[in-house]
Design a protein around this motif. Structure first.
Motif, PDB file in Angstrom:
ATOM      1  N   LYS A   1       0.808  -1.215   0.000  1.00 58.44           N
ATOM      2  CA  LYS A   1       0.000   0.000   0.000  1.00 58.44           C
ATOM      3  C   LYS A   1       0.843   1.267   0.000  1.00 58.44           C
ATOM      4  O   LYS A   1       0.316   2.369   0.071  1.00 58.44           O
ATOM      5  CB  LYS A   1      -0.944   0.027   1.197  1.00 58.44           C
ATOM      6  CG  LYS A   1      -0.268   0.261   2.536  1.00 58.44           C
ATOM      7  CD  LYS A   1      -1.290   0.283   3.670  1.00 58.44           C
ATOM      8  CE  LYS A   1      -0.649   0.555   5.023  1.00 58.44           C
ATOM      9  NZ  LYS A   1      -1.621   0.568   6.114  1.00 58.44           N
TER      10      LYS A   1
ATOM     11  N   ARG B   1      -5.746   8.572  -2.778  1.00 60.04           N
ATOM     12  CA  ARG B   1      -4.475   7.981  -2.380  1.00 60.04           C
ATOM     13  C   ARG B   1      -3.604   8.952  -1.590  1.00 60.04           C
ATOM     14  O   ARG B   1      -2.552   8.583  -1.103  1.00 60.04           O
ATOM     15  CB  ARG B   1      -3.722   7.493  -3.625  1.00 60.04           C
ATOM     16  CG  ARG B   1      -4.394   6.295  -4.285  1.00 60.04           C
ATOM     17  CD  ARG B   1      -3.679   5.864  -5.541  1.00 60.04           C
ATOM     18  NE  ARG B   1      -4.196   4.583  -6.030  1.00 60.04           N
ATOM     19  CZ  ARG B   1      -3.765   3.965  -7.132  1.00 60.04           C
ATOM     20  NH1 ARG B   1      -2.804   4.524  -7.847  1.00 60.04           N
ATOM     21  NH2 ARG B   1      -4.282   2.821  -7.501  1.00 60.04           N
TER      22      ARG B   1
ATOM     23  N   ARG C   1      -1.300   6.377   0.339  1.00 57.01           N
ATOM     24  CA  ARG C   1      -1.507   4.924   0.306  1.00 57.01           C
ATOM     25  C   ARG C   1      -1.850   4.477  -1.105  1.00 57.01           C
ATOM     26  O   ARG C   1      -2.781   4.990  -1.708  1.00 57.01           O
ATOM     27  CB  ARG C   1      -2.610   4.505   1.281  1.00 57.01           C
ATOM     28  CG  ARG C   1      -2.191   4.685   2.732  1.00 57.01           C
ATOM     29  CD  ARG C   1      -3.260   4.269   3.713  1.00 57.01           C
ATOM     30  NE  ARG C   1      -2.842   4.527   5.082  1.00 57.01           N
ATOM     31  CZ  ARG C   1      -3.645   4.455   6.132  1.00 57.01           C
ATOM     32  NH1 ARG C   1      -4.911   4.123   5.975  1.00 57.01           N
ATOM     33  NH2 ARG C   1      -3.191   4.707   7.347  1.00 57.01           N
ATOM     34  N   TYR C   2      -1.076   3.537  -1.583  1.00 60.00           N
ATOM     35  CA  TYR C   2      -1.312   2.983  -2.917  1.00 60.00           C
ATOM     36  C   TYR C   2      -2.405   1.927  -2.785  1.00 60.00           C
ATOM     37  O   TYR C   2      -2.165   0.816  -2.344  1.00 60.00           O
ATOM     38  CB  TYR C   2      -0.027   2.360  -3.464  1.00 60.00           C
ATOM     39  CG  TYR C   2      -0.058   2.160  -4.954  1.00 60.00           C
ATOM     40  CD1 TYR C   2       0.452   3.129  -5.804  1.00 60.00           C
ATOM     41  CD2 TYR C   2      -0.616   1.012  -5.520  1.00 60.00           C
ATOM     42  CE1 TYR C   2       0.419   2.965  -7.181  1.00 60.00           C
ATOM     43  CE2 TYR C   2      -0.659   0.843  -6.889  1.00 60.00           C
ATOM     44  CZ  TYR C   2      -0.133   1.817  -7.717  1.00 60.00           C
ATOM     45  OH  TYR C   2      -0.181   1.658  -9.079  1.00 60.00           O
ATOM     46  N   ARG C   3      -3.618   2.291  -3.165  1.00 60.95           N
ATOM     47  CA  ARG C   3      -4.759   1.419  -2.961  1.00 60.95           C
ATOM     48  C   ARG C   3      -5.787   1.690  -4.062  1.00 60.95           C
ATOM     49  O   ARG C   3      -5.633   2.605  -4.870  1.00 60.95           O
ATOM     50  CB  ARG C   3      -5.391   1.667  -1.592  1.00 60.95           C
ATOM     51  CG  ARG C   3      -5.817   3.121  -1.371  1.00 60.95           C
ATOM     52  CD  ARG C   3      -6.263   3.375   0.056  1.00 60.95           C
ATOM     53  NE  ARG C   3      -6.697   4.762   0.242  1.00 60.95           N
ATOM     54  CZ  ARG C   3      -7.071   5.274   1.385  1.00 60.95           C
ATOM     55  NH1 ARG C   3      -7.064   4.516   2.462  1.00 60.95           N
ATOM     56  NH2 ARG C   3      -7.454   6.524   1.475  1.00 60.95           N
ATOM     57  N   ASP C   4      -6.844   0.897  -4.053  1.00 59.80           N
ATOM     58  CA  ASP C   4      -7.844   0.993  -5.110  1.00 59.80           C
ATOM     59  C   ASP C   4      -8.863   2.096  -4.879  1.00 59.80           C
ATOM     60  O   ASP C   4      -9.661   2.401  -5.749  1.00 59.80           O
ATOM     61  CB  ASP C   4      -8.583  -0.347  -5.263  1.00 59.80           C
ATOM     62  CG  ASP C   4      -7.667  -1.429  -5.804  1.00 59.80           C
ATOM     63  OD1 ASP C   4      -6.709  -1.078  -6.513  1.00 59.80           O
ATOM     64  OD2 ASP C   4      -7.906  -2.606  -5.513  1.00 59.80           O
TER      65      ASP C   4
END
Length: 404
Positions: free
Chosen positions: A65, A118, A111-114
């Motif tokens: 993430k 982010r 945060r690298y998320r869907d």
């Protein structure tokens, strides 16, 4: 691989913010500061960048993430993905004696998320190295929960507080045959399972038949008659009395069970939308650094608040003036712009119009309240004529004499 228009876009989950958003964020941060001061918390803005070890020292649950990269020296860096390690890093660097401290923090997180966002601004309160509770009520955590409910209330949000007790859960799992070494993986499996899967997992792994029915009650049916959970009722009642919020005991939700060591709290809107969380993080703090013995923390986000209340529109400026030029010198225009600004106007210079009638009509349609036109006559008299557009009243202003 870049595309031809990539220079015009932002990465997914990142946004530019308009003036209304900036004003809203300032208002929330001002409220955050005031509420923090009421519980003795000093405001702290955390760095958006840190070394990898800061965020993985106590619990390596950052996973995929994070936005991570190496600097020119080959050191591994993270864009900050969690506020708690950053708060502890700051504490250890600035409080070498291990004294009890409260902070109200502002943390830009990535945060690298869907999800749609982010990059967001997390805000919250932390109490470090305050005494362990001597009874069922943790008064330090109680005050932090009160600060969070107060922050939301002042932001026109009515919230519910959900509470769980992960220390009680660990005690029951130990009694059921789950060792401390097995505990992290087992808790992870419980957290990310459905209630039906959870029941099957308990039946498969709990070796003590006397404990199994109680665990099934707690983790699937939410019935609380068990001794390890006897304190949660007193803590829930204290929160309700202290904050006036609705407080719900929820032992089936295991959010953050891997890092929270005791009481866990979640903050939800009346519609059930998640706003933030927190709790007792003593084990996490001790794993981060030996100077940390106790840690309570609660957090939400500016974005989380904004998504659940309408951001107020900014009022139209009461004194927004357009300045048009019909042949005045640069010196006179400069003098007029400066004088109007000093008089409290929001000043915009419109240049030399190609068609004066169209320019005046456009000014009136674009929200300006005043208009002045600078020319040779105004410059010779050192006076400007400010027209109030709605009332059609013209005011004469003399400019102080200045040499070019």
């Amino acid at each position: 691989m870049s595309t031809n228009d990539e220079y015009l876009r932002l990465p997914r989950g990142f946004f530019d913010r308009d003036e209304e958003w900036v004003q809203f964020k300032r208002q929330v941060l001002s409220t955050h500061t005031t509420v923090g001061s009421s519980i003795g918390a000093n405001l702290l803005e955390l760095s958006p960048l840190g070394f990898r070890d800061t965020f993985t020292k106590a619990s390596n649950n950052a996973g995929d993430k994070v936005f991570d990269f190496a600097d020119k020296a080959g050191r591994q860096l993270f864009l900050a993905c969690d506020s708690t390690p950053a708060v502890l890093r700051n504490y250890c660097n600035s409080n070498q004696q291990g004294k009890a401290t409260r902070v109200g923090f502002v943390a830009p997180l990535f945060r690298y998320r869907d999800g749609p966002t982010r990059h967001f601004s997390q805000i919250g309160y932390a109490a470090i190295n305050e005494a362990l509770p001597t009874n069922a009520v943790d008064f330090s955590l109680l005050q932090l929960v009160g600060a969070m409910t107060n922050l939301c209330k002042k932001s026109n949000l009515t919230i519910q507080v959900f509470i769980n007790d992960f220390k009680a859960l660990r005690t029951m799992l130990n009694d059921g045959g789950i060792s401390n070494e097995e505990m992290p993986d087992f808790l992870h499996s419980l957290q990310f399972s459905t209630l039906e899967q959870r029941a099957d997992l308990l039946k498969e792994r709990i070796s003590n038949p006397h404990v199994l029915p109680d665990l099934l009650d707690v983790l699937t049916l939410q019935r609380l008659g068990q001794a390890p959970y006897q304190h949660i009722h007193e803590m829930a009642l204290a929160i309700k009395r202290y904050t006036g919020a609705d407080v719900i005991i929820d032992t089936t939700n295991l959010h953050s069970v891997e890092t929270v060591s005791g009481y866990a709290v979640r903050f939800l809107t009346q519609d059930g939308i998640h706003l933030g969380d927190g709790g007792q993080y003593n084990n996490f703090g001790q794993a981060f650094d030996s100077r940390i013995q106790t840690l309570r923390s609660v957090a939400t986000g500016v974005e989380a608040i904004s998504q659940n209340i309408p951001i107020p529109s900014l009022p139209s400026p009461e004194n927004k003036i357009m300045v048009l030029n019909l042949g005045a010198s640069d010196h006179f225009v400069t003098q007029a712009l400066q004088h109007l600004g000093e008089k409290g106007f929001s000043v915009v210079y419109g240049g030399i119009p190609a068609n004066l009638a169209k320019a005046i009509k456009k000014v009136a349609s674009e929200g300006y309240t005043h208009l002045t036109i600078l020319g040779d006559t105004e410059e010779k008299s050192s006076e400007i004529y400010v027209k109030e557009l709605s009332q059609r009243i013209t005011q004469t202003m003399g400019l102080p004499s200045q040499k070019p």
